[in-house]
Design a protein around this motif. Sequence first.
Motif, PDB file in Angstrom:
ATOM      1  N   SER A  38       6.202 -62.854 -59.971  1.00 25.29           N
ATOM      2  CA  SER A  38       6.523 -63.123 -58.559  1.00 25.29           C
ATOM      3  C   SER A  38       6.486 -64.620 -58.254  1.00 25.29           C
ATOM      4  CB  SER A  38       5.505 -62.449 -57.641  1.00 25.29           C
ATOM      5  OG  SER A  38       5.422 -61.090 -57.929  1.00 25.29           O
ATOM      6  N   THR A  39       5.573 -65.325 -58.911  1.00 20.52           N
ATOM      7  CA  THR A  39       5.319 -66.718 -58.539  1.00 20.52           C
ATOM      8  C   THR A  39       6.548 -67.621 -58.618  1.00 20.52           C
ATOM      9  OG1 THR A  39       3.036 -66.436 -59.232  1.00 20.52           O
ATOM     10  CG2 THR A  39       3.830 -68.703 -59.026  1.00 20.52           C
ATOM     11  N   LEU A 127       4.401 -72.697 -65.279  1.00 20.60           N
ATOM     12  CA  LEU A 127       3.386 -71.674 -65.520  1.00 20.60           C
ATOM     13  C   LEU A 127       2.995 -70.972 -64.222  1.00 20.60           C
ATOM     14  CD1 LEU A 127       0.867 -73.782 -67.663  1.00 20.60           C
ATOM     15  CD2 LEU A 127       2.407 -72.014 -68.555  1.00 20.60           C
ATOM     16  N   GLY A 128       2.747 -69.673 -64.305  1.00 19.11           N
ATOM     17  CA  GLY A 128       2.016 -68.967 -63.260  1.00 19.11           C
ATOM     18  C   GLY A 128       0.607 -68.758 -63.793  1.00 19.11           C
ATOM     19  N   ILE A 129      -0.231 -68.084 -63.042  1.00 19.76           N
ATOM     20  CA  ILE A 129      -1.577 -67.777 -63.526  1.00 19.76           C
ATOM     21  C   ILE A 129      -1.893 -66.327 -63.179  1.00 19.76           C
ATOM     22  CG2 ILE A 129      -2.689 -68.635 -61.398  1.00 19.76           C
ATOM     23  CD1 ILE A 129      -5.022 -69.638 -63.177  1.00 19.76           C
ATOM     24  N   THR A 131      -4.488 -63.128 -62.396  1.00 15.19           N
ATOM     25  CA  THR A 131      -5.770 -63.059 -61.673  1.00 15.19           C
ATOM     26  C   THR A 131      -6.939 -63.139 -62.665  1.00 15.19           C
ATOM     27  OG1 THR A 131      -5.744 -60.643 -61.715  1.00 15.19           O
ATOM     28  CG2 THR A 131      -4.819 -61.700 -59.759  1.00 15.19           C
ATOM     29  N   ASP A 132      -6.679 -62.835 -63.929  1.00 21.51           N
ATOM     30  CA  ASP A 132      -7.724 -62.959 -64.955  1.00 21.51           C
ATOM     31  C   ASP A 132      -7.685 -64.318 -65.660  1.00 21.51           C
ATOM     32  OD1 ASP A 132      -5.485 -62.758 -66.567  1.00 21.51           O
ATOM     33  OD2 ASP A 132      -6.120 -60.938 -67.624  1.00 21.51           O
ATOM     34  N   GLY A 133      -6.871 -65.236 -65.135  1.00 21.06           N
ATOM     35  CA  GLY A 133      -6.841 -66.592 -65.695  1.00 21.06           C
ATOM     36  C   GLY A 133      -5.846 -66.782 -66.820  1.00 21.06           C
ATOM     37  N   HIS A 134      -5.030 -65.764 -67.104  1.00 17.96           N
ATOM     38  CA  HIS A 134      -4.092 -65.958 -68.220  1.00 17.96           C
ATOM     39  C   HIS A 134      -2.970 -66.928 -67.846  1.00 17.96           C
ATOM     40  CE1 HIS A 134      -1.642 -62.160 -66.885  1.00 17.96           C
ATOM     41  NE2 HIS A 134      -1.025 -63.228 -66.439  1.00 17.96           N
ATOM     42  N   ILE A 135      -2.476 -67.643 -68.848  1.00 13.28           N
ATOM     43  CA  ILE A 135      -1.232 -68.415 -68.730  1.00 13.28           C
ATOM     44  C   ILE A 135      -0.323 -67.896 -69.835  1.00 13.28           C
ATOM     45  CG2 ILE A 135      -1.978 -70.505 -67.520  1.00 13.28           C
ATOM     46  CD1 ILE A 135      -2.534 -71.845 -70.201  1.00 13.28           C
ATOM     47  N   GLY A 136       0.996 -67.809 -69.529  1.00  9.55           N
ATOM     48  CA  GLY A 136       1.822 -66.977 -70.394  1.00  9.55           C
ATOM     49  C   GLY A 136       1.165 -65.601 -70.346  1.00  9.55           C
ATOM     50  N   PHE A 137       1.090 -64.918 -71.480  1.00  9.71           N
ATOM     51  CA  PHE A 137       0.291 -63.689 -71.531  1.00  9.71           C
ATOM     52  C   PHE A 137      -0.912 -63.927 -72.433  1.00  9.71           C
ATOM     53  CE2 PHE A 137       3.731 -60.543 -70.053  1.00  9.71           C
ATOM     54  CZ  PHE A 137       3.048 -60.230 -68.890  1.00  9.71           C
ATOM     55  N   ASN A 138      -1.446 -65.130 -72.402  1.00 14.17           N
ATOM     56  CA  ASN A 138      -2.660 -65.428 -73.167  1.00 14.17           C
ATOM     57  C   ASN A 138      -3.853 -64.949 -72.363  1.00 14.17           C
ATOM     58  OD1 ASN A 138      -1.706 -67.150 -75.575  1.00 14.17           O
ATOM     59  ND2 ASN A 138      -0.619 -68.017 -73.794  1.00 14.17           N
ATOM     60  N   GLU A 139      -4.289 -63.751 -72.718  1.00 13.43           N
ATOM     61  CA  GLU A 139      -5.354 -63.107 -71.961  1.00 13.43           C
ATOM     62  C   GLU A 139      -6.711 -63.729 -72.311  1.00 13.43           C
ATOM     63  OE1 GLU A 139      -4.467 -61.442 -69.589  1.00 13.43           O
ATOM     64  OE2 GLU A 139      -3.291 -59.648 -70.025  1.00 13.43           O
ATOM     65  N   PRO A 140      -7.747 -63.461 -71.485  1.00 13.76           N
ATOM     66  CA  PRO A 140      -9.081 -64.013 -71.760  1.00 13.76           C
ATOM     67  C   PRO A 140      -9.518 -63.764 -73.203  1.00 13.76           C
ATOM     68  CG  PRO A 140      -9.057 -62.956 -69.621  1.00 13.76           C
ATOM     69  CD  PRO A 140      -7.710 -62.683 -70.235  1.00 13.76           C
ATOM     70  N   THR A 141     -10.118 -64.771 -73.774  1.00 10.84           N
ATOM     71  CA  THR A 141     -10.579 -64.885 -75.177  1.00 10.84           C
ATOM     72  C   THR A 141      -9.460 -65.219 -76.147  1.00 10.84           C
ATOM     73  OG1 THR A 141     -10.480 -62.577 -75.943  1.00 10.84           O
ATOM     74  CG2 THR A 141     -12.500 -63.250 -74.787  1.00 10.84           C
ATOM     75  N   SER A 142      -8.239 -65.449 -75.645  1.00  9.66           N
ATOM     76  CA  SER A 142      -7.189 -65.959 -76.543  1.00  9.66           C
ATOM     77  C   SER A 142      -7.668 -67.260 -77.163  1.00  9.66           C
ATOM     78  CB  SER A 142      -5.918 -66.270 -75.745  1.00  9.66           C
ATOM     79  OG  SER A 142      -5.242 -65.111 -75.353  1.00  9.66           O
ATOM     80  N   SER A 143      -7.307 -67.469 -78.413  1.00 10.16           N
ATOM     81  CA  SER A 143      -7.650 -68.746 -79.033  1.00 10.16           C
ATOM     82  C   SER A 143      -7.001 -69.882 -78.251  1.00 10.16           C
ATOM     83  CB  SER A 143      -7.151 -68.777 -80.476  1.00 10.16           C
ATOM     84  OG  SER A 143      -7.061 -70.124 -80.903  1.00 10.16           O
ATOM     85  N   LEU A 144      -7.769 -70.910 -78.008  1.00  3.20           N
ATOM     86  CA  LEU A 144      -7.228 -72.064 -77.291  1.00  3.20           C
ATOM     87  C   LEU A 144      -6.263 -72.851 -78.178  1.00  3.20           C
ATOM     88  CD1 LEU A 144     -10.419 -73.203 -75.327  1.00  3.20           C
ATOM     89  CD2 LEU A 144      -8.532 -71.777 -74.531  1.00  3.20           C
ATOM     90  N   ALA A 145      -6.184 -72.485 -79.455  1.00  2.85           N
ATOM     91  CA  ALA A 145      -5.242 -73.138 -80.373  1.00  2.85           C
ATOM     92  C   ALA A 145      -4.096 -72.196 -80.752  1.00  2.85           C
ATOM     93  CB  ALA A 145      -5.979 -73.586 -81.635  1.00  2.85           C
ATOM     94  N   SER A 146      -3.970 -71.080 -80.049  1.00  3.88           N
ATOM     95  CA  SER A 146      -3.015 -70.052 -80.485  1.00  3.88           C
ATOM     96  C   SER A 146      -1.566 -70.509 -80.379  1.00  3.88           C
ATOM     97  CB  SER A 146      -3.212 -68.781 -79.641  1.00  3.88           C
ATOM     98  OG  SER A 146      -3.223 -69.095 -78.263  1.00  3.88           O
ATOM     99  N   ARG A 147      -0.725 -69.872 -81.204  1.00  2.00           N
ATOM    100  CA  ARG A 147       0.723 -70.122 -81.209  1.00  2.00           C
ATOM    101  C   ARG A 147       1.426 -68.844 -80.741  1.00  2.00           C
ATOM    102  NH1 ARG A 147       0.535 -75.465 -81.685  1.00  2.00           N
ATOM    103  NH2 ARG A 147       2.773 -75.168 -81.424  1.00  2.00           N
ATOM    104  N   THR A 148       2.734 -68.885 -80.686  1.00  2.00           N
ATOM    105  CA  THR A 148       3.510 -67.714 -80.268  1.00  2.00           C
ATOM    106  C   THR A 148       3.158 -66.514 -81.149  1.00  2.00           C
ATOM    107  OG1 THR A 148       5.293 -69.158 -79.554  1.00  2.00           O
ATOM    108  CG2 THR A 148       5.844 -66.845 -79.880  1.00  2.00           C
ATOM    109  N   LEU A 191       1.880 -75.860 -63.027  1.00  2.00           N
ATOM    110  CA  LEU A 191       1.279 -74.556 -62.713  1.00  2.00           C
ATOM    111  C   LEU A 191       1.442 -74.270 -61.220  1.00  2.00           C
ATOM    112  CD1 LEU A 191      -0.601 -72.113 -63.433  1.00  2.00           C
ATOM    113  CD2 LEU A 191      -2.532 -73.633 -63.073  1.00  2.00           C
ATOM    114  N   LEU A 192       1.956 -73.089 -60.912  1.00  2.00           N
ATOM    115  CA  LEU A 192       2.148 -72.691 -59.515  1.00  2.00           C
ATOM    116  C   LEU A 192       1.262 -71.488 -59.215  1.00  2.00           C
ATOM    117  CD1 LEU A 192       6.076 -72.574 -59.408  1.00  2.00           C
ATOM    118  CD2 LEU A 192       4.614 -74.522 -58.944  1.00  2.00           C
TER     119      LEU A 192
END
Length: 256
Positions: A38-39, A127-129, A131-148, A191-192
């Motif tokens: 929606s954002t 980027l949107g965000i 409600t659980d803080g994800h960006i893209g679909f990197n959900e909580p506990t995603s590696s901060l170094a993750s790739r596609t 980020l919006l």
Amino acid sequence: MEIIIQPTQQAATDVAARLIARLLIAKPHAVIGLATGSTPLSLYQSLISMNLDWSQATTFNLDEYIGLPREHPQSYHSFMWENLFKHINIRKENIHLPDGNATDIPQFCEDYENHILAAGGIDLQVLGIGTDGHIGFNEPTSSLASRTRIKTLTKQTCIDNARFFGSEEAVPKHVITMGIGTIMEARQNLLLAFGSHKARAIAEAVEGPITSIHPASILQMHPAVKVCLDDAAAGQLQRADYFRWVYENKPQWQMI
Ligand code: PGA
């Protein structure tokens, strides 16, 4: 991080649209990372109304559901064509979206990263965000170094996105998403967030500790992030007055 708080969603969107317009004018062959949900809808409407020249631009989308037919109205492929691509003069071959029906998903993800590199990297990522803080679909506990890569959505994201599918059960559970490492390599991130339901996620991202429990917080480590908010999404920021003061007192040449 530059936090830009505007009284309304439209005013915050206008700042973001001007930033993208400025990039496209200065660099017609810019590589722009795009988001869905929606954002960014009001952003895409503003960009369409600006009649910008996208003929040399390249886009990469952040994410896509796995297993949803491309033509499904809720696929991000359909979303992007309906809400942006069919209204602008971008070349079809310059549009990149993750293929949620790829037969070899790990290979597809590796290729996607290589295509971003071959295009010269992303100049600006929208980027949107969640409600659980994800960006893209990197959900909580995603590696901060993750790739596609493939990710499984959290129950919260399925609940949040049920409005698009009619029920929580109908939301695909798996997605392809650019990684956090991928997003962090964009030269600029935009980020919006709009509405009071995003206020907590924004406060944690901007003023909380950097932690994979709240993936958007990694943006604190990025050298060029703008966060465009309406008053409601800024509602839980401790330093909202400071951010407003800074924006109102920017030197003229820094204005967006
Ligand atoms: P929304 O989703 O724009 O539909 O609120 C944002 C996101 O999940 O990143």
